[in-house]
Design an enzyme around this catalytic site. Sequence first.
Site, PDB file in Angstrom:
ATOM      1  CG  ASP A 131     -11.613   0.769 -13.349  1.00  0.00           C
ATOM      2  OD1 ASP A 131     -11.728   1.912 -12.718  1.00  0.00           O
ATOM      3  OD2 ASP A 131     -10.457   0.814 -14.180  1.00  0.00           O
ATOM      4  CB  CYS A 186       0.715  -1.591   5.561  1.00  0.00           C
ATOM      5  SG  CYS A 186      -0.318  -1.656   3.917  1.00  0.00           S
ATOM      6  CB  CYS A 189       5.632  -2.684   5.023  1.00  0.00           C
ATOM      7  SG  CYS A 189       6.331  -2.879   3.510  1.00  0.00           S
ATOM      8  CB  CYS A 192       4.363   0.894  -1.793  1.00  0.00           C
ATOM      9  SG  CYS A 192       3.521   1.433  -0.391  1.00  0.00           S
ATOM     10  CB  CYS A 196       6.374   5.960  -5.431  1.00  0.00           C
ATOM     11  SG  CYS A 196       5.748   6.876  -6.639  1.00  0.00           S
ATOM     12  CB  CYS A 239       3.630   2.838 -13.079  1.00  0.00           C
ATOM     13  SG  CYS A 239       5.166   2.623 -12.024  1.00  0.00           S
ATOM     14  CB  CYS A 242       3.513   1.096  -5.644  1.00  0.00           C
ATOM     15  SG  CYS A 242       2.003   1.212  -6.532  1.00  0.00           S
TER      16      CYS A 242
END
Length: 312
Positions: A131, A186, A189, A192, A196, A239, A242
């Site tokens: 990262d 996904c 769905c 998420c 949010c 956070c 999600c």
Amino acid sequence: MTDNLSKQIIAQAEKLGFDACGIAKADFLKEDSERMEQWLAEGCQGEMDYLNRNKEKRYDPSLLNEGTKTIVSVLYNYFPKQFLPTDDNFIIAKYAYGYDYHEVLKQKLKQLLEQIEALTGKMENTRIFVDSAPVMERAWAARCGLGFIGKNTCLIHPKKGSFLFIGQILLPIDIEPVGNIIPNHCGRCTRCIDACPTGALIAPFHLDARKCLSYLTIEYKGDLNHTAAKHCKEQIYGCDICQDVCPYNRFSLPNHEIAFQPSDELLSMHKSDWLQMDKVTFDKLFNKSAVKRAGFEGLKRNVENAITCSEP
């Protein structure tokens, strides 16, 4: 030869405790670069100006590190064994419970690189990234067959979920790729997107960072006196909403990394402790934590905003 080397690298990664490992040819990321350029053109990066720099290197690893021919990607689980108490407390993202993941994973990747070089001989121009630097880590992890990019823009491993750190090793030799690209799973769905609180997921696979609570509590340096920030509630660093609602995270298992376990001091914190926290206490709690990125003043701002958000 290269096929056997690939298998040996995967085996060594597993021995070191990585949850998944894949290998891909270091090509130009054409489709990912086009999506990124559109995202930047829309201003969705907010104050993260560093995303506008060294873009060519971000899309082409051979420009970032001369001679790169192969990308080795790994995943490392950080789903907690023990959650921070929620009663009379604020919330920090799960990845920040323990020591800074950058340092923990870099050390493990150095060990993996040593194991690889024990097989290949010492190599010049190898690089390790966690990262950091202009590397599209999720795109490369997906290229290495370690998961698919979900509607929440996180990398999702179909059997392990998304509470996984990503790391990469850039190598100057050709190695047989391992891992097939996984199609998106996904389906219909939208949990998420629906969950949010700020509407930061403005469309499937499209995150406006300017509305994201992670961005607002970590990267954003201004006052939290606008509409999106009023949804922070107890969130004071990052956070997970999600991800928490993602069905694939029912497969998440507690991590076994000692460095990721929360300290007794962090586990004992209450709202009054956060409010009264001074710089000395901050340094003691977060000296080796990713929370350092927000800084003492930034975290203090977030706590004050959370108090304001919870007022009737």
